[in-house]
Design an enzyme around this catalytic site. Structure first.
Site, short mmCIF file in Angstrom:
data_model
loop_
_atom_site.label_atom_id
_atom_site.label_comp_id
_atom_site.label_asym_id
_atom_site.label_seq_id
_atom_site.Cartn_x
_atom_site.Cartn_y
_atom_site.Cartn_z
N PRO A 274 0.84 -1.21 0.00
CA PRO A 274 0.00 0.00 0.00
C PRO A 274 0.87 1.25 0.00
CG PRO A 274 0.02 -1.02 2.18
CD PRO A 274 0.76 -1.95 1.27
N ASP A 445 6.00 2.26 1.61
CA ASP A 445 5.16 1.09 1.90
C ASP A 445 4.56 1.28 3.29
OD1 ASP A 445 4.06 -1.38 2.47
OD2 ASP A 445 5.81 -2.55 1.81
N HIS A 446 3.23 1.37 3.36
CA HIS A 446 2.57 1.68 4.62
C HIS A 446 2.56 0.49 5.59
CE1 HIS A 446 0.44 4.20 7.28
NE2 HIS A 446 -0.30 4.86 6.40
N ARG A 447 2.92 -0.69 5.14
CA ARG A 447 2.88 -1.84 6.05
C ARG A 447 3.91 -1.73 7.17
NH1 ARG A 447 3.32 -6.56 1.69
NH2 ARG A 447 4.89 -5.06 0.96
N VAL A 449 5.90 1.07 7.72
CA VAL A 449 6.21 2.46 8.07
C VAL A 449 4.94 3.29 8.09
CG1 VAL A 449 7.38 4.56 7.31
CG2 VAL A 449 8.57 2.37 7.18
#
Length: 473
Positions: A274, A445-447, A449
């Site tokens: 994401p 990458d929102h996973r 961070v």
């Protein structure tokens, strides 16, 4: 006991590789861990290690040959084993005891025929590229061509790039006239032949049947099982095909293997990671002045991009929560700042890694980047030079692009897109001034961070760029 030395899966992205050269010869004793050969994939050059002690009984594949993963490339004997056992394996390949070196090989039928679609073709460069360097040791053979050196009565010398281009275009090296040193076939010779063959029907490469991969050797740079090959395009060779439709004529350009790989990885990145984006506008007047001072007194000329790579590395160290990658089971946090640099090579996009970019001097970092870029253009990167790192720096500023969003290079956590340095109005102490600025876009990458961590990283990066002496210490 006597055994075949088979080509291992040198990377998850390749189901075949060109045998670049041998490090051993027939009759030589080897130990587990010894490098026996070097192979070349679409992206890198990989050393092949043997995992057992023994004696090289015969080399059954000539340097320059394109070999499917799992095919035999040599016959090995256990220490003190009777050579007759090795001869029996050679007989299974249709070879006699006399054909035990790669210097004068007979025409070799595949040991275990491997069914393959024609190799996806590479796009012929639209613009002339830099002159191709001549390798120190000439490589022989015509990989992928229907007949090899044995069929033409002698060795054919060609540069690795020319050999690859000819293979992808469906041309046999015996069809080409070499104009390089000593009659060596070079890139321009292949381009001329492709241009001359545009109006001729493309030849269809022969298919063979698959052999089960069973290796007694390993790739030094992290071998992995090859993924299933992608179906070949409708056009069986690399020649551009002109077609017509209701909307007018068009060119059909088959995908190269590297283009397929890049497309697959980036599509997976957008689907699996994401993405979110942060933007900043940084003033670079002091950076440009410092660069001019450094280049006036240093034997190594540094670029603006070198400063950004260095600043990104320092920011990763100062914000360690950003120096991570996501895995299904855990977030991996690195102690060292390894930064990838996006390189548009003749083959396509690659992202070699600058190891320990935080601890290198600016001159050493610049030298390392130049070396990686040069070897990327020559196809001489090692596989391990394309693996690792938490962040990539990609720069389109030299093309006048002011701002752009980039797709994360998996499994990294982010990619920093650097735009052109342009004069723009800025407000300093409530007064409007003109400054040279660069627009940055950080894709994250929102996973692993969150937004706050990414914002801290970008703020620290901005601080280093706008106070560039911090990049030198």
């Amino acid at each position: 006991m006597a055994t075949y030395l088979r080509l291992p899966g040198v990377s998850a992205d390749s189901d075949e590789a060109a045998l670049e050269g041998w490090s051993v010869k027939a009759g030589q004793k080897i130990a587990a861990g010894d490098v026996v050969a070097t192979v070349e994939t679409e992206k890198a050059v990989v050393d092949i290690e043997c995992d057992q002690d023994g004696v090289v009984h015969a080399l059954v594949v000539e340097a320059g040959t394109l070999v499917p993963v799992g095919d035999p490339i040599a016959v090995l004997l256990a220490p003190d084993e009777d050579p007759a056992a090795g001869d029996a394996l050679l007989a299974e390949l249709g070879l006699g005891p006399g054909a035990d070196t790669a210097e004068s090989p007979p025409e070799l039928p595949p040991a275990a025929p491997a069914a393959q679609d024609p190799a996806p073709a590479a796009v012929v460069p639209a613009e002339p590229a830099a002159q191709e360097p001549v390798p120190a040791t000439p490589a022989a053979g015509a990989p992928g061509a229907p007949s090899g050196p044995a069929a033409t009565g002698g060795r054919i010398f060609a540069s690795p790039l020319a050999r690859r281009m000819a293979r992808d275009a469906g041309l046999g090296l015996e069809q080409l006239d070499g104009t390089g040193p000593g009659g060596r076939i070079v890139r321009d010779d292949v381009l001329r032949a492709i241009a001359a063959a545009q109006t001729q029907p493309p030849a269809t490469p022969p298919a063979s049947e698959a052999s089960p991969p069973a290796t007694t050797c390993a790739a030094r740079a992290g071998s992995a099982a090859a993924e299933p090959s992608v179906a070949a395009p409708a056009t069986p060779t690399g020649a551009v095909t002109v077609r017509t439709s209701a909307y007018g004529p068009y060119e059909e350009i088959p995908h190269s293997k590297l283009r397929r790989l890049v497309a697959s990885r980036l599509q997976a990145s957008k689907q699996d990671a994401p993405h979110f984006y942060l933007r900043a506008r940084v003033r670079v007047d002091e950076l440009l002045a410092l660069r001019a001072t450094v280049n006036a007194s240093s034997p190594v000329r540094v670029s603006v991009n070198d400063f950004f790579v260095r600043a990104a590395a320092r920011a990763l160290v100062d914000v360690p929560e950003m120096n991570v990658v996501w895995t299904p089971d855990a977030v991996l946090r690195f102690e060292r700042a390894d930064v990838s640099v996006a390189v548009a090579s003749e083959r396509g996009l690659v992202t070699p890694v600058v190891r320990g970019a935080d601890s290198l001097s600016l001159g050493a970092l610049s030298t390392a980047v130049k070396d990686l870029v040069a070897r990327a253009g020559e196809g001489r990167l090692q596989q391990d030079e394309l693996e690792g790192g938490a962040l990539t720096v990609t720069n389109l500023g030299m093309y006048g692009v002011r701002e752009f969003d980039a797709i994360i290079n998996p499994p990294q956590v982010g990619i920093l897109a650097v735009g052109a340095a342009v004069a723009e109005p800025v407000v300093v102490d409530r007064e409007v001034q003109v400054a040279t600025v660069v627009h940055l876009t950080l894709s994250v990458d929102h996973r692993p961070v969150d937004g706050v961590v990414a914002a801290r990283f970008l703020a620290r990066l901005t601080e280093i760029v706008e106070n560039p002496l911090q990049a030198l210490v």
